[in-house]
Motif scaffolding. Structure first.
Motif, PDB file in Angstrom:
ATOM      1  N   PRO A  40       9.320  -2.292   7.498  1.00 18.43           N
ATOM      2  CA  PRO A  40      10.169  -1.433   6.651  1.00 18.43           C
ATOM      3  C   PRO A  40      10.644  -2.095   5.362  1.00 18.43           C
ATOM      4  N   ARG A  41      10.942  -3.364   5.401  1.00 15.66           N
ATOM      5  CA  ARG A  41      11.498  -4.040   4.229  1.00 15.66           C
ATOM      6  C   ARG A  41      10.473  -4.861   3.456  1.00 15.66           C
ATOM      7  N   SER A  42       9.211  -4.709   3.768  1.00 14.82           N
ATOM      8  CA  SER A  42       8.186  -5.480   3.062  1.00 14.82           C
ATOM      9  C   SER A  42       8.089  -5.035   1.603  1.00 14.82           C
ATOM     10  N   PRO A  43       8.030  -5.986   0.650  1.00 15.02           N
ATOM     11  CA  PRO A  43       7.846  -5.616  -0.765  1.00 15.02           C
ATOM     12  C   PRO A  43       6.484  -4.978  -1.028  1.00 15.02           C
ATOM     13  N   LEU A  44       5.578  -5.124  -0.062  1.00 14.70           N
ATOM     14  CA  LEU A  44       4.246  -4.538  -0.216  1.00 14.70           C
ATOM     15  C   LEU A  44       4.185  -3.096   0.286  1.00 14.70           C
ATOM     16  N   LYS A  45       5.196  -2.671   1.010  1.00 16.47           N
ATOM     17  CA  LYS A  45       5.173  -1.345   1.604  1.00 16.47           C
ATOM     18  C   LYS A  45       5.101  -0.279   0.508  1.00 16.47           C
ATOM     19  N   GLY A  46       4.094   0.573   0.575  1.00 13.60           N
ATOM     20  CA  GLY A  46       3.916   1.625  -0.419  1.00 13.60           C
ATOM     21  C   GLY A  46       3.204   1.180  -1.686  1.00 13.60           C
ATOM     22  N   LEU A  47       2.964  -0.124  -1.821  1.00 10.34           N
ATOM     23  CA  LEU A  47       2.322  -0.629  -3.037  1.00 10.34           C
ATOM     24  C   LEU A  47       0.805  -0.655  -2.918  1.00 10.34           C
ATOM     25  N   LEU A  48       0.330  -0.961  -1.720  1.00  8.60           N
ATOM     26  CA  LEU A  48      -1.113  -1.127  -1.523  1.00  8.60           C
ATOM     27  C   LEU A  48      -1.766   0.226  -1.268  1.00  8.60           C
ATOM     28  N   GLN A  49      -1.780   1.051  -2.312  1.00  8.58           N
ATOM     29  CA  GLN A  49      -2.322   2.391  -2.263  1.00  8.58           C
ATOM     30  C   GLN A  49      -3.453   2.530  -3.289  1.00  8.58           C
ATOM     31  N   PRO A  50      -4.388   3.456  -3.062  1.00 14.47           N
ATOM     32  CA  PRO A  50      -5.433   3.686  -4.072  1.00 14.47           C
ATOM     33  C   PRO A  50      -4.839   4.124  -5.406  1.00 14.47           C
ATOM     34  N   PHE A  51      -5.519   3.778  -6.471  1.00 14.71           N
ATOM     35  CA  PHE A  51      -5.251   4.242  -7.833  1.00 14.71           C
ATOM     36  C   PHE A  51      -3.996   3.619  -8.457  1.00 14.71           C
ATOM     37  N   VAL A  52      -3.493   2.548  -7.874  1.00  8.35           N
ATOM     38  CA  VAL A  52      -2.378   1.810  -8.462  1.00  8.35           C
ATOM     39  C   VAL A  52      -2.952   0.553  -9.129  1.00  8.35           C
ATOM     40  N   PRO A  53      -2.835   0.401 -10.444  1.00  3.15           N
ATOM     41  CA  PRO A  53      -3.306  -0.842 -11.081  1.00  3.15           C
ATOM     42  C   PRO A  53      -2.458  -2.013 -10.599  1.00  3.15           C
ATOM     43  N   LEU A  54      -3.111  -3.015 -10.023  1.00  5.77           N
ATOM     44  CA  LEU A  54      -2.407  -4.131  -9.394  1.00  5.77           C
ATOM     45  C   LEU A  54      -2.831  -5.461  -9.995  1.00  5.77           C
ATOM     46  N   ARG A  55      -1.963  -6.446  -9.767  1.00  3.59           N
ATOM     47  CA  ARG A  55      -2.332  -7.833  -9.999  1.00  3.59           C
ATOM     48  C   ARG A  55      -2.044  -8.566  -8.702  1.00  3.59           C
ATOM     49  N   LEU A  56      -3.091  -9.226  -8.168  1.00  2.00           N
ATOM     50  CA  LEU A  56      -3.005  -9.831  -6.840  1.00  2.00           C
ATOM     51  C   LEU A  56      -3.287 -11.324  -6.889  1.00  2.00           C
ATOM     52  N   THR A  57      -2.635 -12.037  -5.970  1.00  2.85           N
ATOM     53  CA  THR A  57      -3.024 -13.422  -5.696  1.00  2.85           C
ATOM     54  C   THR A  57      -3.365 -13.504  -4.213  1.00  2.85           C
ATOM     55  N   PHE A  58      -4.456 -14.187  -3.908  1.00  6.01           N
ATOM     56  CA  PHE A  58      -4.887 -14.317  -2.519  1.00  6.01           C
ATOM     57  C   PHE A  58      -5.690 -15.598  -2.388  1.00  6.01           C
ATOM     58  N   ALA A  59      -5.863 -16.056  -1.159  1.00  4.38           N
ATOM     59  CA  ALA A  59      -6.605 -17.296  -0.934  1.00  4.38           C
ATOM     60  C   ALA A  59      -7.141 -17.302   0.484  1.00  4.38           C
TER      61      ALA A  59
END
Length: 235
Positions: A40-59
């Motif tokens: 419920p409190r994740s900053p990613l909740k609702g963000l990882l959706q199609p058609f949203v221009p994102l900037r990601l870091t991953f490893a």
């Protein structure tokens, strides 16, 4: 390093996480684990959706990498109705046609621009056909609309032709079921999709040309579109 990206597919993973397929500009398709993204409190909740221009870091060293940070770089590209199904169709083309971990920066830009055109209300059929033709050419699957694939002679406007998968168009002696008009092929060569009858030929060609590379898959976006049309008729 942060990467420009769009989510093209996601599904729940374990109790609170997601498996996310993203299309990045610099690194192509990537599979990520978004740990805790469904809390419920994740900053990613609702963000990882199609058609949203994102900037990601991953490893990560394997095929499946860990998402470390995500932020939207612009508001979501708002697609509704048929435009929404069309956007989902583009996502499926990206997912099934592009090799993972391979940069396709020009395709990324073409995809982004096509989404914006759909959101702006531009003609859906021309938008999709332009993108499909672009993908076929980028991947080396394009054909020559101006030359007979068998004889090498120029396509005659008054002639009729059949499409030979992975080869091109071959002259027929007369019009027959499934034949393409030479005039339509000349229009397709110029990407002149202003006439409805040429759009019909363009769509038929795209289905034939892309079919082998989609592996006969029944695309979910098409099923959703058909279901949506049936629902609207019953209202």
């Amino acid at each position: 390093m942060a990467h420009a990206a769009f989510v093209i597919h996601s599904r729940p993973y374990r109790e609170t996480s997601q498996l996310v397929e993203v299309f990045t500009r610099e690194l192509g398709r990537q599979s990520l684990v978004a740990k805790g993204s469904r809390q419920p409190r994740s900053p990613l909740k609702g963000l990882l959706q199609p058609f949203v221009p994102l900037r990601l870091t991953f490893a990560g060293k394997g095929e499946l990498k860990n998402l470390h940070h995500a932020e939207a770089t612009a508001p979501a590209i708002r697609l509704t109705g048929t435009a929404l199904y069309s956007g989902l169709y583009l996502n499926e083309l990206i997912y099934y046609l592009l090799e993972a971990h391979t940069p396709f920066d020009e395709v990324f830009d073409a995809y982004h621009n096509t989404l914006k055109k759909l959101a702006n209300g531009e003609g859906i059929e021309p938008c999709l056909r332009h993108f499909e033709f672009y993908m076929l050419n980028i991947l080396g699957y394009g054909v020559d609309f101006t030359l007979d694939a068998l004889s090498g002679e120029a396509i005659r406007p008054e002639g009729w032709y059949r499409y030979q998968p992975e080869s091109g168009f071959i002259a027929l002696e007369r019009d027959e079921a499934g034949a393409y008009s030479g005039r339509h092929l000349h229009a397709l060569a110029e990407l002149d999709l202003t006439r409805p009858e040429v759009l019909v030929s363009a769509k038929r060609f795209s289905r034939q040309a892309l079919g082998p590379y989609l592996g006969g898959r029944a695309l979910r976006s098409r099923a959703l579109f058909i279901k949506g049309k049936r629902g609207s008729r019953s209202e």
